[in-house]
Motif scaffolding. Structure first.
Motif, mmCIF file in Angstrom:
data_model
loop_
_atom_site.group_PDB
_atom_site.id
_atom_site.type_symbol
_atom_site.label_atom_id
_atom_site.label_comp_id
_atom_site.label_asym_id
_atom_site.label_seq_id
_atom_site.Cartn_x
_atom_site.Cartn_y
_atom_site.Cartn_z
ATOM 1 N N LEU A 189 0.911 -1.324 0.271
ATOM 2 C CA LEU A 189 -0.171 -0.172 -0.073
ATOM 3 C C LEU A 189 1.226 1.188 0.091
ATOM 4 O O LEU A 189 0.470 2.279 -0.694
ATOM 5 C CB LEU A 189 -0.999 -0.060 1.081
ATOM 6 C CG LEU A 189 -1.890 1.274 1.169
ATOM 7 C CD1 LEU A 189 -2.657 1.418 0.128
ATOM 8 C CD2 LEU A 189 -2.506 1.048 2.755
ATOM 9 N N ALA A 190 2.048 1.520 0.955
ATOM 10 C CA ALA A 190 2.719 2.275 0.718
ATOM 11 C C ALA A 190 3.681 2.753 -0.452
ATOM 12 O O ALA A 190 3.580 3.765 -0.800
ATOM 13 C CB ALA A 190 3.743 2.215 1.961
ATOM 14 N N GLU A 191 3.945 1.550 -1.083
ATOM 15 C CA GLU A 191 4.583 1.432 -2.248
ATOM 16 C C GLU A 191 3.465 2.145 -3.416
ATOM 17 O O GLU A 191 4.155 2.823 -4.216
ATOM 18 C CB GLU A 191 5.359 0.340 -2.614
ATOM 19 C CG GLU A 191 6.461 -0.092 -1.746
ATOM 20 C CD GLU A 191 7.572 0.953 -1.760
ATOM 21 O OE1 GLU A 191 7.768 1.316 -2.952
ATOM 22 O OE2 GLU A 191 8.212 1.063 -0.864
ATOM 23 N N SER A 192 2.491 1.569 -3.314
ATOM 24 C CA SER A 192 1.396 2.040 -4.406
ATOM 25 C C SER A 192 1.306 3.562 -4.239
ATOM 26 O O SER A 192 1.235 4.251 -5.237
ATOM 27 C CB SER A 192 0.236 1.203 -4.338
ATOM 28 O OG SER A 192 -0.763 1.779 -4.974
ATOM 29 N N THR A 193 1.011 4.116 -3.062
ATOM 30 C CA THR A 193 0.786 5.488 -2.821
ATOM 31 C C THR A 193 1.863 6.317 -3.087
ATOM 32 O O THR A 193 1.850 7.433 -3.818
ATOM 33 C CB THR A 193 0.538 5.694 -1.413
ATOM 34 O OG1 THR A 193 -0.800 4.735 -0.972
ATOM 35 C CG2 THR A 193 -0.115 7.112 -1.124
ATOM 36 N N ILE A 194 3.321 5.999 -2.910
ATOM 37 C CA ILE A 194 4.400 6.468 -3.308
ATOM 38 C C ILE A 194 4.388 6.785 -4.770
ATOM 39 O O ILE A 194 4.818 7.819 -5.324
ATOM 40 C CB ILE A 194 5.652 5.902 -2.479
ATOM 41 C CG1 ILE A 194 5.740 6.176 -1.008
ATOM 42 C CG2 ILE A 194 7.032 6.516 -3.282
ATOM 43 C CD1 ILE A 194 6.681 5.303 -0.407
ATOM 44 N N GLY A 195 4.092 5.454 -5.435
ATOM 45 C CA GLY A 195 4.111 5.483 -6.955
ATOM 46 C C GLY A 195 3.076 6.645 -7.514
ATOM 47 O O GLY A 195 3.578 7.235 -8.428
ATOM 48 N N LEU A 196 1.996 6.612 -6.917
ATOM 49 C CA LEU A 196 0.920 7.685 -7.153
ATOM 50 C C LEU A 196 1.385 8.971 -7.105
ATOM 51 O O LEU A 196 1.057 9.652 -8.118
ATOM 52 C CB LEU A 196 -0.504 7.406 -6.647
ATOM 53 C CG LEU A 196 -1.176 6.312 -7.031
ATOM 54 C CD1 LEU A 196 -2.449 6.168 -6.134
ATOM 55 C CD2 LEU A 196 -1.819 6.173 -8.396
ATOM 56 N N PHE A 197 1.922 9.165 -5.919
ATOM 57 C CA PHE A 197 2.542 10.532 -5.473
ATOM 58 C C PHE A 197 3.312 10.797 -6.679
ATOM 59 O O PHE A 197 3.487 12.009 -7.293
ATOM 60 C CB PHE A 197 3.126 10.586 -4.301
ATOM 61 C CG PHE A 197 3.855 11.819 -3.694
ATOM 62 C CD1 PHE A 197 3.281 13.111 -3.600
ATOM 63 C CD2 PHE A 197 5.266 11.966 -3.849
ATOM 64 C CE1 PHE A 197 3.852 14.108 -3.212
ATOM 65 C CE2 PHE A 197 5.786 13.081 -3.456
ATOM 66 C CZ PHE A 197 5.150 14.136 -3.162
ATOM 67 N N LYS A 198 4.485 10.075 -6.849
ATOM 68 C CA LYS A 198 5.548 10.428 -7.654
ATOM 69 C C LYS A 198 5.095 10.897 -9.276
ATOM 70 O O LYS A 198 5.456 11.726 -9.765
ATOM 71 C CB LYS A 198 6.567 9.433 -7.960
ATOM 72 C CG LYS A 198 7.584 9.284 -6.815
ATOM 73 C CD LYS A 198 8.459 8.223 -6.960
ATOM 74 C CE LYS A 198 9.302 8.034 -5.855
ATOM 75 N NZ LYS A 198 10.341 6.773 -6.016
ATOM 76 N N THR A 199 4.268 10.003 -9.642
ATOM 77 C CA THR A 199 3.657 9.998 -11.284
ATOM 78 C C THR A 199 2.634 11.327 -11.160
ATOM 79 O O THR A 199 2.497 11.941 -12.194
ATOM 80 C CB THR A 199 3.094 8.788 -11.742
ATOM 81 O OG1 THR A 199 1.833 8.407 -10.807
ATOM 82 C CG2 THR A 199 4.166 7.744 -11.682
ATOM 83 N N GLU A 200 1.737 11.594 -10.087
ATOM 84 C CA GLU A 200 0.805 12.705 -10.106
ATOM 85 C C GLU A 200 1.120 13.737 -9.675
ATOM 86 O O GLU A 200 0.768 14.748 -10.088
ATOM 87 C CB GLU A 200 -0.687 12.121 -9.363
ATOM 88 C CG GLU A 200 -1.200 10.889 -10.107
ATOM 89 C CD GLU A 200 -2.390 10.265 -9.113
ATOM 90 O OE1 GLU A 200 -2.429 10.645 -7.922
ATOM 91 O OE2 GLU A 200 -2.879 9.360 -9.634
ATOM 92 N N ALA A 201 1.872 13.881 -8.636
ATOM 93 C CA ALA A 201 2.292 15.257 -8.087
ATOM 94 C C ALA A 201 3.465 16.015 -8.452
ATOM 95 O O ALA A 201 3.782 16.895 -8.447
ATOM 96 C CB ALA A 201 2.361 15.016 -6.585
ATOM 97 N N LEU A 202 4.372 14.909 -8.707
ATOM 98 C CA LEU A 202 5.966 15.391 -9.176
ATOM 99 C C LEU A 202 6.324 15.465 -10.485
ATOM 100 O O LEU A 202 7.294 15.691 -10.890
ATOM 101 C CB LEU A 202 6.734 14.896 -8.448
ATOM 102 C CG LEU A 202 6.877 14.873 -6.621
ATOM 103 C CD1 LEU A 202 7.807 14.126 -5.962
ATOM 104 C CD2 LEU A 202 6.722 16.390 -6.428
ATOM 105 N N ALA A 203 5.400 14.731 -11.395
ATOM 106 C CA ALA A 203 5.813 14.684 -12.948
ATOM 107 C C ALA A 203 5.854 16.106 -13.514
ATOM 108 O O ALA A 203 5.182 16.930 -13.014
ATOM 109 C CB ALA A 203 4.924 13.811 -13.568
ATOM 110 N N ARG A 204 6.589 16.262 -14.438
ATOM 111 C CA ARG A 204 6.581 17.380 -15.254
ATOM 112 C C ARG A 204 5.333 18.182 -15.520
ATOM 113 O O ARG A 204 5.320 19.207 -15.412
ATOM 114 C CB ARG A 204 7.483 17.393 -16.643
ATOM 115 C CG ARG A 204 9.002 17.239 -16.008
ATOM 116 C CD ARG A 204 10.040 16.890 -17.360
ATOM 117 N NE ARG A 204 11.362 16.537 -17.001
ATOM 118 C CZ ARG A 204 12.277 17.112 -17.019
ATOM 119 N NH1 ARG A 204 12.196 18.520 -17.258
ATOM 120 N NH2 ARG A 204 13.415 16.598 -16.760
ATOM 121 N N ASP A 205 4.451 17.466 -16.033
ATOM 122 C CA ASP A 205 3.130 17.756 -16.525
ATOM 123 C C ASP A 205 2.090 17.695 -15.231
ATOM 124 O O ASP A 205 0.848 17.949 -15.435
ATOM 125 C CB ASP A 205 2.673 17.052 -17.771
ATOM 126 C CG ASP A 205 2.482 15.445 -17.411
ATOM 127 O OD1 ASP A 205 3.225 15.058 -16.246
ATOM 128 O OD2 ASP A 205 2.061 14.852 -18.329
#
Length: 116
Positions: free
Chosen positions: A40-56
């Motif tokens: 669960l933590a890894e999934s949430t971290i992955g979402l965070f990286k792709t949704e919050a920190l991606a260039r777009d």
């Protein structure tokens, strides 16, 4: 080259466990060798990286140049994630909206008043 396995002795030691018990703290340590402990933590971290920190990302107002920029993007994403994102398992409503509807349906039980 012989590699030594990484140990989490500081978390699983008897003394550490005894200290937790003495302080009334429940350890959040999973079982040894369980690959799903952090799913669960890894999934949430992955979402965070792709949704919050991606260039777009819509949560960024510009490039991340400082810790403040990361913290602001994080706050924006967490607020959206908890309050406004639509979730398919919740009938395509936000978690906050679903929670509000859930508690609105709960009827508090009231004691029956009898006349003496």
């Amino acid at each position: 080259m012989l590699r030594r396995p990484v140990e989490s002795a500081q978390y699983t030691s008897i003394r550490f466990a005894e200290t937790l018990v003495a302080e009334g703290i429940a350890a959040s340590i999973g079982s040894i060798g369980d690959a799903y402990d952090n799913a669960l933590a890894e999934s949430t971290i992955g979402l965070f990286k792709t949704e919050a920190l991606a260039r777009d990302s819509p949560f960024l107002t510009g490039p991340l140049r400082s810790l403040d920029d990361v913290e602001y993007a994080t706050m924006e994403w967490v607020d959206w994630y908890n309050n406004r994102r639509l979730h398919s398992l919740l009938g395509h409503v936000s978690p906050a909206e679903y929670e509000t509807a859930y508690y609105a349906q709960q009827q508090p039980s009231q004691p029956v008043m009898t006349q003496p």
